[in-house]
Structure formats: C-alpha cells, structure tokens
Design a protein around this motif. Structure first.
Motif, short mmCIF file in Angstrom:
data_model
loop_
_atom_site.label_atom_id
_atom_site.label_comp_id
_atom_site.label_asym_id
_atom_site.label_seq_id
_atom_site.Cartn_x
_atom_site.Cartn_y
_atom_site.Cartn_z
N THR A 196 -2.28 3.58 -4.40
CA THR A 196 -1.42 4.62 -3.84
C THR A 196 -2.23 5.79 -3.26
N ALA A 197 -3.47 5.93 -3.65
CA ALA A 197 -4.32 7.00 -3.10
C ALA A 197 -4.46 6.84 -1.58
N GLY A 198 -4.33 5.61 -1.08
CA GLY A 198 -4.42 5.38 0.36
C GLY A 198 -3.07 5.38 1.06
N ARG A 199 -2.03 5.86 0.37
CA ARG A 199 -0.66 5.75 0.89
C ARG A 199 -0.48 6.45 2.25
N ASP A 200 -0.96 7.69 2.37
CA ASP A 200 -0.74 8.44 3.61
C ASP A 200 -1.39 7.72 4.80
N ALA A 201 -2.59 7.18 4.58
CA ALA A 201 -3.27 6.45 5.65
C ALA A 201 -2.50 5.19 6.01
N GLN A 202 -1.95 4.52 5.00
CA GLN A 202 -1.15 3.30 5.25
C GLN A 202 0.10 3.64 6.07
N SER A 230 10.82 2.73 -0.67
CA SER A 230 10.14 4.00 -0.35
C SER A 230 11.06 5.01 0.32
N GLY A 231 12.29 4.60 0.65
CA GLY A 231 13.26 5.52 1.23
C GLY A 231 13.13 5.69 2.73
N SER A 232 12.22 4.94 3.38
CA SER A 232 12.03 5.08 4.83
C SER A 232 11.35 3.81 5.34
N ILE A 233 11.54 3.55 6.66
CA ILE A 233 10.74 2.46 7.25
C ILE A 233 9.51 3.03 7.98
N HIS A 234 9.34 4.33 7.91
CA HIS A 234 8.13 4.98 8.42
C HIS A 234 7.88 4.66 9.89
N GLY A 245 0.81 -1.22 0.00
CA GLY A 245 0.00 0.00 0.00
C GLY A 245 0.84 1.26 0.00
N ILE A 246 2.01 1.19 0.61
CA ILE A 246 2.88 2.37 0.69
C ILE A 246 3.77 2.48 -0.55
#
Ligand SMILES: N[C@@H](CCC(=O)N[C@@H](CS)C(=O)NCC(=O)O)C(=O)O
Length: 227
Positions: free
Chosen positions: A147-153, A197-201, A113-114
């Motif tokens: 990807t539209a749900g990326r920020d929520a993920q 994605s460049g990060s593990i968030h 999702g991210i």
C-alpha cells in the motif's frame, strides 16, 4: 430449477466484490437466466457444497456444479444456446482468452496495489487473518508495504487501460455494438476496484470510464446498485 451463484463478500454481504464473480453475475444476466447469489466469506468457500471448489465463483445449476468464471461462461453458452451468446463463436471464445490475460496480468496487479488494504479492512476478523497471511505470502511483502506504493499505482492506472481506450475509438464495446463476455472480464476488474476502493480512478470523461458506465447501466443497473 434452483440456480445458485456462490460469490465473495466481506463483512457486508450486500457488497460482493470479487472480479471473477462479477464476470459470472454479468454472464448470467446476459443469458437472461434467473439466479440466487449467495455471497460467501473467504473462509466459508472450502466448506460450501462439500468442498466442491477452493475458489468462487461457483455455479450450481440444478445438479451441475461449475467453478471458474470462464468455464461458467462456456458452460452457459453450451447449456443455453437459445439465449444470447456470450462469445459469438470460436473466434469470440479465443479472443476472450486474450482479454482475460490482459485483465489478469495488467489490471488485477494494479487493483491489488491500490486496494489490497481496503479489501482487508472490508473483511470479518477471521477472514482478515486468512487474507493477510495468504496474500502476504503470495505478494512477498506486507499489505502495508504494498500500500505504500498506492498513490503511484493510482497515478499510473489510467495508462494501463490504453488498449481499451484505443478500441473504444472504433466501437462502443469489446463485443462490438453490444457487450460480450470479454467486456464483463474487464468490467469485473474495474467493478472490483470501484467497490473496494470507492473509485475507478479514471477521469469522468475518459472513454474507458464512459464504457464502464455503459456496463453499469446494463441489466437495469444491477451492478451500479452495489457500491
Ligand atoms: N480463475 C478463477 C479465479 C477465481 C478466484 O481466484 N477467486 C477468488 C476470489 S476473486 C477466490 O475465490 N479466492 C479464494 C481464496 O483466495 O481463498 C476464475 O476465473 O473464476
């Protein structure tokens, strides 16, 4: 003896990113076995070793070919019993299957999702077409819709690692004082997220981020060297 691990890359061969392949890389290093990693494009996989596998990782150890990350780890422990064990026995093998289930049913969908569009953008054009068609069929949506749900993920991601966070109150690795294959299963998923994605968030002081950093430090930082 030539030992080859076929893995997966995008246009940049120096940035192999597959979660399953990272499990195999860490497993080989844990066993102290030298190997050559050959990262393949998605569309090159079925043409490799006479079509031995539709997926990577694929290990060639002498004249033996083994595909599937878990099968590779089982093979390595059985073929090299004098090297450090990846499972430490029957209970370790069985528990690692649970960890595989956690990684694949909880972490992998979140990473998809991210990072699904990031992964697409890392590929060569011929692989981009293959990836889009195969993944959109599998996901039932366009990559852009996912990807539209990326920020929520991203916001929901740290909570998904709660079982790992709970465990880390008691021990530094899933394997106990030292990592085992079960650690590399979860590590592979986060390394996939990090590279694509460049990060593990995760917050830097989150115990799960600190565990991940300990895994990146293993084997002279071989996994940290790929970013
Ligand atoms: N259960 C397998 C899964 C392997 C897998 O799905 N590998 C992906 C890369 S992460 C692959 O090779 N995909 C090829 C494709 O989608 O065509 C394992 O643990 O090794």
């Amino acid at each position: 003896m030539t030992r080859i691990l076929y893995s997966l890359c995008g246009a940049d061969r120096a940035r192999p990113f597959s979660p399953h392949c990272w499990k195999a890389v860490m497993a080989l290093s844990h066993k102290g076995l030298a190997f050559e990693e050959i990262p393949l494009a998605f569309t090159a996989i079925p043409k490799t070793e006479n079509g031995a596998s539709k997926t990577v990782p694929l290990l060639k150890d002498g004249d033996r070919l083994v595909s599937d990350s878990f099968a590779i780890a089982l093979y390595l422990d059985q073929a090299y019993p004098d090297q450090p064990s990846l499972f430490k026995g029957e209970g370790g093998r069985a528990t690692a299957r649970f960890v595989e289930g956690f990684a694949q049913t909880v972490i992998h969908p979140a990473v998809t999702g991210i990072a699904v569009l990031n992964i697409h953008d890392m590929l060569d054009p011929v692989d981009q077409d293959y990836f889009r068609v195969s993944r959109e069929k599998w996901l039932g949506r366009s990559l852009e819709e996912v990807t539209a749900g990326r920020d929520a993920q991203i916001e929901a991601f740290p909570k998904k690692l709660e079982p790992l966070r709970h465990m880390l109150k008691h021990q530094p690795f899933i394997g106990g004082d030292m990592p085992l294959f079960a650690d590399y299963i979860v590590f592979g998923a986060l390394q996939w997220l990090r590279i694509t994605s460049g990060s593990i968030h995760l917050a830097a002081d989150d115990p799960t981020a600190l565990w991940f950093a300990r895994c990146l430090d293993l084997f002279e930082g071989q996994a940290r060297a790929v970013a």
